[in-house]
Design a protein around this motif. Sequence first.
Motif, mmCIF file in Angstrom:
data_model
loop_
_atom_site.group_PDB
_atom_site.id
_atom_site.type_symbol
_atom_site.label_atom_id
_atom_site.label_comp_id
_atom_site.label_asym_id
_atom_site.label_seq_id
_atom_site.Cartn_x
_atom_site.Cartn_y
_atom_site.Cartn_z
ATOM 1 N N ARG A 1 0.850 -1.188 0.000
ATOM 2 C CA ARG A 1 0.000 0.000 0.000
ATOM 3 C C ARG A 1 0.882 1.232 0.000
ATOM 4 N NH1 ARG A 1 -2.519 0.392 6.180
ATOM 5 N NH2 ARG A 1 -0.533 0.222 7.302
ATOM 6 N N GLN A 2 0.355 2.353 -0.447
ATOM 7 C CA GLN A 2 1.094 3.605 -0.521
ATOM 8 C C GLN A 2 0.884 4.409 0.762
ATOM 9 O OE1 GLN A 2 3.167 4.489 -3.012
ATOM 10 N NE2 GLN A 2 2.729 2.509 -3.987
ATOM 11 N N ASP A 3 1.937 5.103 1.196
ATOM 12 C CA ASP A 3 1.826 5.976 2.364
ATOM 13 C C ASP A 3 2.007 7.420 1.942
ATOM 14 O OD1 ASP A 3 4.787 6.788 2.703
ATOM 15 O OD2 ASP A 3 4.888 4.604 2.693
ATOM 16 N N PHE A 4 1.348 8.329 2.623
ATOM 17 C CA PHE A 4 1.511 9.757 2.339
ATOM 18 C C PHE A 4 1.215 10.540 3.609
ATOM 19 C CE2 PHE A 4 -2.553 8.166 0.892
ATOM 20 C CZ PHE A 4 -3.477 8.962 1.544
ATOM 21 N N CYS A 5 1.813 11.714 3.709
ATOM 22 C CA CYS A 5 1.658 12.587 4.874
ATOM 23 C C CYS A 5 0.418 13.454 4.675
ATOM 24 C CB CYS A 5 2.904 13.453 5.053
ATOM 25 S SG CYS A 5 2.896 14.467 6.552
ATOM 26 N N LEU A 6 -0.476 13.460 5.675
ATOM 27 C CA LEU A 6 -1.760 14.151 5.555
ATOM 28 C C LEU A 6 -1.855 15.263 6.585
ATOM 29 C CD1 LEU A 6 -4.467 13.856 3.953
ATOM 30 C CD2 LEU A 6 -5.332 12.627 5.952
ATOM 31 N N SER A 7 -2.318 16.432 6.146
ATOM 32 C CA SER A 7 -2.563 17.546 7.060
ATOM 33 C C SER A 7 -3.930 17.367 7.697
ATOM 34 C CB SER A 7 -2.509 18.877 6.307
ATOM 35 O OG SER A 7 -2.953 19.938 7.138
ATOM 36 N N SER A 8 -3.979 17.424 9.027
ATOM 37 C CA SER A 8 -5.255 17.248 9.714
ATOM 38 C C SER A 8 -6.151 18.475 9.572
ATOM 39 C CB SER A 8 -5.003 16.961 11.197
ATOM 40 O OG SER A 8 -4.286 18.038 11.788
ATOM 41 N N LEU A 9 -5.601 19.602 9.106
ATOM 42 C CA LEU A 9 -6.398 20.817 8.928
ATOM 43 C C LEU A 9 -7.080 20.840 7.565
ATOM 44 C CD1 LEU A 9 -3.955 23.446 10.487
ATOM 45 C CD2 LEU A 9 -5.891 22.296 11.569
ATOM 46 N N THR A 10 -6.307 20.516 6.511
ATOM 47 C CA THR A 10 -6.857 20.556 5.154
ATOM 48 C C THR A 10 -7.244 19.184 4.632
ATOM 49 O OG1 THR A 10 -4.656 20.335 4.170
ATOM 50 C CG2 THR A 10 -5.422 22.569 4.658
ATOM 51 N N HIS A 11 -6.795 18.116 5.333
ATOM 52 C CA HIS A 11 -7.054 16.733 4.906
ATOM 53 C C HIS A 11 -6.513 16.472 3.506
ATOM 54 C CE1 HIS A 11 -9.560 16.091 8.437
ATOM 55 N NE2 HIS A 11 -10.175 17.238 8.164
ATOM 56 N N LYS A 12 -5.414 17.137 3.179
ATOM 57 C CA LYS A 12 -4.763 16.941 1.883
ATOM 58 C C LYS A 12 -3.310 16.526 2.105
ATOM 59 C CE LYS A 12 -7.608 20.273 -0.663
ATOM 60 N NZ LYS A 12 -7.590 21.508 -1.506
ATOM 61 N N PRO A 13 -2.734 15.752 1.175
ATOM 62 C CA PRO A 13 -1.332 15.334 1.308
ATOM 63 C C PRO A 13 -0.386 16.526 1.271
ATOM 64 C CG PRO A 13 -2.496 13.978 -0.305
ATOM 65 C CD PRO A 13 -3.396 15.137 0.011
ATOM 66 N N VAL A 14 0.680 16.457 2.079
ATOM 67 C CA VAL A 14 1.713 17.480 2.118
ATOM 68 C C VAL A 14 3.071 16.793 1.980
ATOM 69 C CG1 VAL A 14 0.342 19.072 3.510
ATOM 70 C CG2 VAL A 14 1.786 17.375 4.634
ATOM 71 N N ASN A 15 4.128 17.584 2.030
ATOM 72 C CA ASN A 15 5.478 17.039 1.922
ATOM 73 C C ASN A 15 5.725 16.011 3.038
ATOM 74 O OD1 ASN A 15 8.366 16.677 2.048
ATOM 75 N ND2 ASN A 15 8.561 18.543 0.831
ATOM 76 N N PRO A 16 6.238 14.809 2.707
ATOM 77 C CA PRO A 16 6.474 13.776 3.737
ATOM 78 C C PRO A 16 7.396 14.222 4.862
ATOM 79 C CG PRO A 16 6.620 12.830 1.537
ATOM 80 C CD PRO A 16 6.537 14.309 1.358
ATOM 81 N N LEU A 17 8.183 15.295 4.650
ATOM 82 C CA LEU A 17 9.085 15.770 5.701
ATOM 83 C C LEU A 17 8.316 16.211 6.945
ATOM 84 C CD1 LEU A 17 11.727 17.810 3.648
ATOM 85 C CD2 LEU A 17 12.000 15.564 4.716
ATOM 86 N N PHE A 18 7.052 16.630 6.768
ATOM 87 C CA PHE A 18 6.273 17.060 7.928
ATOM 88 C C PHE A 18 5.944 15.891 8.851
ATOM 89 C CE2 PHE A 18 5.336 20.503 4.898
ATOM 90 C CZ PHE A 18 5.598 21.606 5.684
#
Length: 403
Positions: A102-119
């Motif tokens: 499965r694919q992993d991605f970093c999600l912002s809990s405010l916008t519910h959109k993927p962001v840079n994985p560094l976060f």
Amino acid sequence: CQPVPKPESRVEVCDLNPCPPRWKVTPAGPCSSSCGLGLAVQLVTCVQILHGQEVLQEEHLCPVAEKPLTSVPCVIRTCSYEWSFSEWSECSTSCGNGIQTRQDFCLSSLTHKPVNPLFCRHFPKAVVVRGCSTGPCPEQEGPLSPGAELQPVTPATELTTAAAATEHRHKDLDVPLTAEPPEQTKPSGGEEDMAKRSFLCVCGNLFLNATGIINMTGVESRDCTVAIGRPLREEILVTILESSLNCSAGEVLLFSGRMMWRTGCRKLPLSLINSRTNTLIVKQRVVLPGNGVILQYNSRTATKKYYQGCDQQLFGPQGAIVNPGQLPEERQEVVCRTFITVAPRQRISIRALSTDLGPEGNHTHFNYILVRDVSTMKTVVFRGKQQFLWQSTGSQAEIEFHE
């Protein structure tokens, strides 16, 4: 009291002896992380009150063992990012055992959109590969249980030895630098059942041979811990031969030593762990019965010297610690340490029978014995001619003899 004459107010000096130097801690600075767990640096200085004023002193005048930490944990706010994952893919095989991804991605809990994985780099990430089974293939005689392809193919009687089964009863206080490990023997005949039972008894043992194989699969206990020990001049290398840990269920393997700490579950087979010192603790935590790992360990001369000439390592169930180990005229300006490692299922008691710090031993902060519990990293300091009894919470302890 109005009819009675009131006496004059008087101020008398009650003590002219200055207070001893003490540690002073200033408020911690800003947190190193804007969210989540970080570190805040605080200034620690040695001061003494003289004539009502704080006077800065050299650090060696304050009790070394009581110095506060220069950095403390801090949390400003909870980070607003988290790992998210796609759905699991189909099994890679149409029959037998395969894998799912499965694919992993970093999600912002405010916008519910993927962001840079560094976060999300500071947050633990769940497994993205797992085993799967779509049923037995036609040529297989019977069904396979999940993870069966990861089980050891070598018979148990070839992976265990009579020597390994009795290593935890090693009675030497230290492993001599010239010691040769006992020849390993292969059980046969009536010893086969005993060899198989030794697999289930591997938990809680201490292994002192220069090389060996440790089978931690199929153990009855959920948490299984083993320890490996060698002379001070050596370091330990561990290779994971087989692994049937279920990462999705929370099963994990933990390695800990004096200079390293590592956990893992994914991609364990054929991975190499370097202890960097002469001891290594391996803890396996499983949820599903029958799962586990098979380890192979070897030892070699350490690439870097991590100990001092007066340090010593003790492994045995009992022994005596004498300090200093050299004659007074050969004394060096170093802190001598004694490392004690016993089997993980055992604990350590240290009793001071005789302590002689000389005629001035009770008049200085520099003469003391420091005992450290490695599992909790808590230290206790004993001074003067105190005859003490100390007990550990784990299977490793360190003693430092100052001055």
